[in-house]
Design an enzyme around this catalytic site. Structure first.
Site: not given
Length: 309
Positions: A224, A272
């Site tokens: 993250r 991502h």
């Protein structure tokens, strides 16, 4: 049995169709405000309104491994939150991390830059023993990544709160900031973050921790964005302690156009994409877990609300 599907940032109909096929005797529907009460929820980053309205739930199933978005909400008490164990992500993550490590170790980024300028260059081969890799987080994904890296004969270290044993991996354990954690950092040159995001791990990669890596360290973040203090990373790269980074996750996504990561010559940015859940595998896993919960059986992947994973 009623199943409500509530997910953001994904096309809902293929999921609803897949869940209907998996549960032909159930009523599966896409949630909207004021919808009928459901028995089970299949979610990804739902709004608080969903849980405020859905007061009859017997189980909440998250369509990914990360549950940090759910942990920010007021969830119904005594309702199990179940995350996916893998759903095809571990092999993707192992591919991505191995590629990032090898690209850095073999200096392929440097060769790419030379080729772009029409240069035929040579770099002296480096020793794997000089590039020990530290994997933070030894869950399903972290263990798979650690095992994959060990196959390339790199020294591999792993750190987790609870002790683990993984063949070919030197495992450290303990709390964040404890001696085991400090020893893990000092033994590593390449750092891979695969931790869940919790209050304890937010900002875990900062000026202090990254300074403890061996000189010439390299950071790979596939967990993250909030695990990393962006400015501290840039400071340590610019002062030479770190050689660079590969970053796949960010505080704000998409990464803002004016963010310094875009143009930093020693930072590789990807959108991502290190590992994505495979819908078919996810639905099959959710179906198995949901049926087990319905039968009153124990299932893997129940989230501890105090730890957030």
């Amino acid at each position: 049995m009623r199943i409500s599907f509530c997910c953001t940032d994904t096309k809902p109909q293929p999921w609803v169709d897949g869940l209907n096929a998996a549960f032909p005797d159930a009523q599966v529907s896409l949630w909207s405000a004021g919808a009928e009460l459901a028995d089970y929820a299949v979610v990804w980053s739902p709004p608080q309104q969903f849980f405020d309205e859905q007061t009859r739930l017997k189980g909440i199933f998250n369509i990914g491994a990360g549950v940090d978005a759910l942990m920010k909400l007021r969830l119904p008490a005594d309702v199990p939150v179940v995350r996916l164990d893998d759903a095809g992500m571990s092999v993707q993550m192992a591919e991505f991390v191995c590629h990032a490590v090898i690209r850095h170790f073999r200096e392929l980024d440097g060769y790419e830059a030379d080729v772009a300028e029409g240069k035929w260059s040579y770099r002296k081969p480096r020793l794997r023993t000089d590039f020990p890799i530290g994997v933070m987080g030894l869950g399903v994904l972290g263990e798979r990544v650690s095992r994959a890296l060990a196959q390339f004969d790199f020294p591999v270290n792993g750190w987790s709160r609870s002790p683990k044993t993984i063949e070919g991996v030197q495992c450290f354990a303990g709390e964040v900031g404890g001696q085991g954690f400090q020893d893990f950092l000092a033994a590593s040159r390449i750092l891979v973050c695969l931790l869940p995001l919790t209050p304890d791990t937010q900002g875990i990669m900062n000026l202090d921790t990254l300074s403890r890596l061996r000189p010439g360290g390299y950071v790979i973040n596939v967990a993250r964005g909030s695990h990393l203090v962006d400015g501290d990373l840039i400071t340590l790269i610019d002062n030479g302690h770190l050689a660079g980074a590969t970053l796949d996750v960010f505080h704000t996504e998409p990464l803002p156009a004016d963010h310094p990561f875009w143009n930093h010559p020693k930072i590789t940015v990807t959108p991502h994409t290190s590992a994505r859940t495979l819908r078919e595998e996810s639905i099959a896993q959710i179906a198995g877990k949901l049926r087990a919960v319905e039968r009153g059986e124990q299932v893997a992947g129940i989230v501890d609300p105090l730890r957030g994973y």
